[in-house]
Design a protein around this motif. Structure first.
Motif, mmCIF file in Angstrom:
data_model
loop_
_atom_site.group_PDB
_atom_site.id
_atom_site.type_symbol
_atom_site.label_atom_id
_atom_site.label_comp_id
_atom_site.label_asym_id
_atom_site.label_seq_id
_atom_site.Cartn_x
_atom_site.Cartn_y
_atom_site.Cartn_z
ATOM 1 N N ALA A 255 0.545 -1.020 -0.178
ATOM 2 C CA ALA A 255 0.291 -0.268 0.255
ATOM 3 C C ALA A 255 0.454 1.235 0.046
ATOM 4 O O ALA A 255 2.095 1.294 0.200
ATOM 5 C CB ALA A 255 -1.068 -0.026 0.900
ATOM 6 N N LYS A 256 0.083 2.148 -0.530
ATOM 7 C CA LYS A 256 1.396 3.378 -0.643
ATOM 8 C C LYS A 256 -0.279 4.812 -0.178
ATOM 9 O O LYS A 256 -0.536 3.912 0.588
ATOM 10 C CB LYS A 256 1.199 3.805 -1.963
ATOM 11 C CG LYS A 256 1.972 3.750 -3.301
ATOM 12 C CD LYS A 256 3.048 3.877 -3.123
ATOM 13 C CE LYS A 256 3.797 2.212 -3.917
ATOM 14 N NZ LYS A 256 5.746 2.189 -3.471
ATOM 15 N N VAL A 257 1.418 5.108 0.825
ATOM 16 C CA VAL A 257 0.651 6.145 2.041
ATOM 17 C C VAL A 257 -0.093 7.524 1.220
ATOM 18 O O VAL A 257 1.450 8.449 0.828
ATOM 19 C CB VAL A 257 0.997 6.128 2.661
ATOM 20 C CG1 VAL A 257 0.514 7.355 3.631
ATOM 21 C CG2 VAL A 257 1.085 4.759 3.750
ATOM 22 N N LEU A 258 -1.040 8.274 0.659
ATOM 23 C CA LEU A 258 -1.456 9.074 0.996
ATOM 24 C C LEU A 258 -1.838 10.409 1.717
ATOM 25 O O LEU A 258 -2.658 10.147 3.028
ATOM 26 C CB LEU A 258 -2.988 9.319 -0.393
ATOM 27 C CG LEU A 258 -2.267 8.297 -0.949
ATOM 28 C CD1 LEU A 258 -4.343 8.551 -1.944
ATOM 29 C CD2 LEU A 258 -1.488 8.482 -2.371
ATOM 30 N N ALA A 259 -1.549 11.502 1.924
ATOM 31 C CA ALA A 259 -1.597 12.015 2.905
ATOM 32 C C ALA A 259 -1.598 13.330 2.771
ATOM 33 O O ALA A 259 -1.011 14.055 2.019
ATOM 34 C CB ALA A 259 -0.242 12.447 4.040
ATOM 35 N N HIS A 260 -2.860 14.647 3.686
ATOM 36 C CA HIS A 260 -2.292 15.602 3.515
ATOM 37 C C HIS A 260 -1.839 16.797 4.125
ATOM 38 O O HIS A 260 -1.171 16.017 5.212
ATOM 39 C CB HIS A 260 -3.937 15.979 4.419
ATOM 40 C CG HIS A 260 -4.475 17.135 2.956
ATOM 41 N ND1 HIS A 260 -4.088 18.711 4.044
ATOM 42 C CD2 HIS A 260 -5.630 17.702 2.763
ATOM 43 C CE1 HIS A 260 -5.079 20.037 3.386
ATOM 44 N NE2 HIS A 260 -5.703 19.108 2.219
ATOM 45 N N PRO A 261 -1.176 17.742 3.320
ATOM 46 C CA PRO A 261 -0.204 18.390 3.852
ATOM 47 C C PRO A 261 -0.596 19.246 5.654
ATOM 48 O O PRO A 261 0.189 19.099 6.645
ATOM 49 C CB PRO A 261 -0.061 19.412 2.881
ATOM 50 C CG PRO A 261 -0.985 19.457 2.096
ATOM 51 C CD PRO A 261 -1.641 18.355 2.245
ATOM 52 N N GLU A 262 -1.758 19.198 5.858
ATOM 53 C CA GLU A 262 -1.930 19.026 7.478
ATOM 54 C C GLU A 262 -1.417 18.003 8.329
ATOM 55 O O GLU A 262 -2.362 19.038 9.802
ATOM 56 C CB GLU A 262 -3.467 19.464 7.160
ATOM 57 C CG GLU A 262 -4.178 21.080 6.927
ATOM 58 C CD GLU A 262 -5.586 20.651 6.908
ATOM 59 O OE1 GLU A 262 -5.953 20.438 7.550
ATOM 60 O OE2 GLU A 262 -6.241 21.569 5.636
ATOM 61 N N CYS A 263 -1.519 16.523 8.029
ATOM 62 C CA CYS A 263 -1.043 15.969 9.131
ATOM 63 C C CYS A 263 0.583 16.671 9.826
ATOM 64 O O CYS A 263 1.303 17.204 9.458
ATOM 65 C CB CYS A 263 -0.796 14.970 8.062
ATOM 66 S SG CYS A 263 -2.457 14.077 7.346
#
Ligand code: 13P
Ligand code: SF4
Length: 326
Positions: A205-213
């Motif tokens: 799995a690839k991890v997708l993250a919003h820059p507010e994290c």
């Protein structure tokens, strides 16, 4: 009809087919429904346009309709109203706030700016109209990097209100913007340990993250980006599995666009709550949307004096984005 509760609380007959009626009312009133990716699934499915906060602002600025129903949170409604003062901008539940916008009261932000003379002020769109009015330019998570880079390297910048997005933009641009210490209660909650556990369970799995994290979550990410950027990445990627570290509403559109892929919501620290859901976004329901269209309430209002000052930095953002092909 009053909206003392922040939404129209009129009784709805149980025989009413809400979805059908919403579509009928929308056509009858020539209204357009804009929805953010974090809205409930049934609202996303009914919307004329669905998008991230940049897209919603761009659509609002161009749309030819007397009524805009903004299914999102208040700052999105205010942005649409500021851009379209002559249109009626409605929001199903005006209580749909934003913890990040609330973490930056305009009075305190003004004092912060005064304490640091000689700085240009770059503000994230997740702010009140009053904070926007204090800013030189607005950004969203889609265009923040490029707009910050459009300032000369030596220009001193203040960035508010999100410290995580600010730190991320500092790291990818090599700038040293002064940061307001605000955060979003949803994105701060993602657990590094639980994402690492999930990675063991789904090694591909690839991890997708919003820059507010938080930075520690972003360090685990294969892709950092706005809701629209994460969606595009998932669509274009050859990978089949993704761990999604942003509000879980985006997964609806991801699943619709990528039927053969698996999307796993990243867990929050506290596994007893639905903390990866934004409670503000989820205040809008089909019932409230129906009554909102039926009674054309509640209407988003921004004081003209504030709107006039806030319009300039929003338009500046839209112009820079357009010039950059966004
Ligand atoms: P986007 O600009 O990525 O849509 O984000 C909006 C938001 O509220 C993130 O929490
Ligand atoms: Fe605000 Fe966070 Fe909700 Fe986005 S997810 S609207 S930043 S509280």
């Amino acid at each position: 009809m009053n909206v003392d509760k922040g939404y129209v609380d009129a009784p709805i007959d149980s025989s009413v087919d809400l979805k059908k009626e919403i579509v009928r009312l929308k056509h009858e009133k020539k209204a357009v429904i804009l929805a953010h990716y974090y809205q409930k699934e049934d609202i996303q499915d009914l919307a004329d346009y669905i998008g991230d906060s940049l897209a919603l602002a761009q659509i609002a600025a161009k749309i030819d309709a007397p009524i805009i129903v903004l299914c999102g949170v208040n700052f999105m409604g205010e942005t649409a109203k500021i851009l379209c003062p002559d249109k009626k901008v409605l929001i199903p539940d005006i209580n749909a706030g934003c913890s990040l916008a609330d973490s930056c009261p305009a009075d305190d932000f003004e004092k912060f700016i005064e304490k640091h003379p000689g700085h240009k002020v770059v503000s994230y769109v997740n702010t009140s109209a009053e904070v926007k009015a204090l800013s030189d330019v607005l950004v969203t998570s889609t265009n923040a990097k490029l707009i910050v880079e459009s300032f000369p390297k030596e220009e001193k910048l203040i960035f508010g209100p999100d410290r995580n997005l600010g730190n991320y933009i500092n790291s990818v641009t090599g700038r040293n913007m002064l940061l307001w210490d605000g955060a979003c209660h949803v994105h701060e909650q993602f657990s590094v340990e639980k994402i690492i556990e999930l990675k063991k369970q789904y090694p591909e799995a690839k991890v997708l993250a919003h820059p507010e994290c938080k930075k520690t979550v972003l360090m685990l990410a294969d892709k950092v980006g706005s809701t629209a950027a994460l969606l595009n990445f998932a669509v274009e990627s050859r990978e089949k599995e993704f761990i999604v570290a942003t509000e879980s509403g985006i997964i609806h559109e991801m699943r619709k666009k990528c039927k053969d892929k698996n999307f796993i919501p990243a867990p929050a620290e506290d596994s007893t709550c639905a903390c990866n859901e934004c409670s503000f976004m989820k205040l809008n329901t089909l019932e409230k949307l129906y009554n909102c269209l039926r009674y054309e309430m509640p209407e988003v209002q921004v004081k003209e004096e504030i709107a006039e000052r806030a319009r300039r930095p929003i338009i500046r953002m839209l112009e820079i984005s357009e010039s950059l092909g966004m």
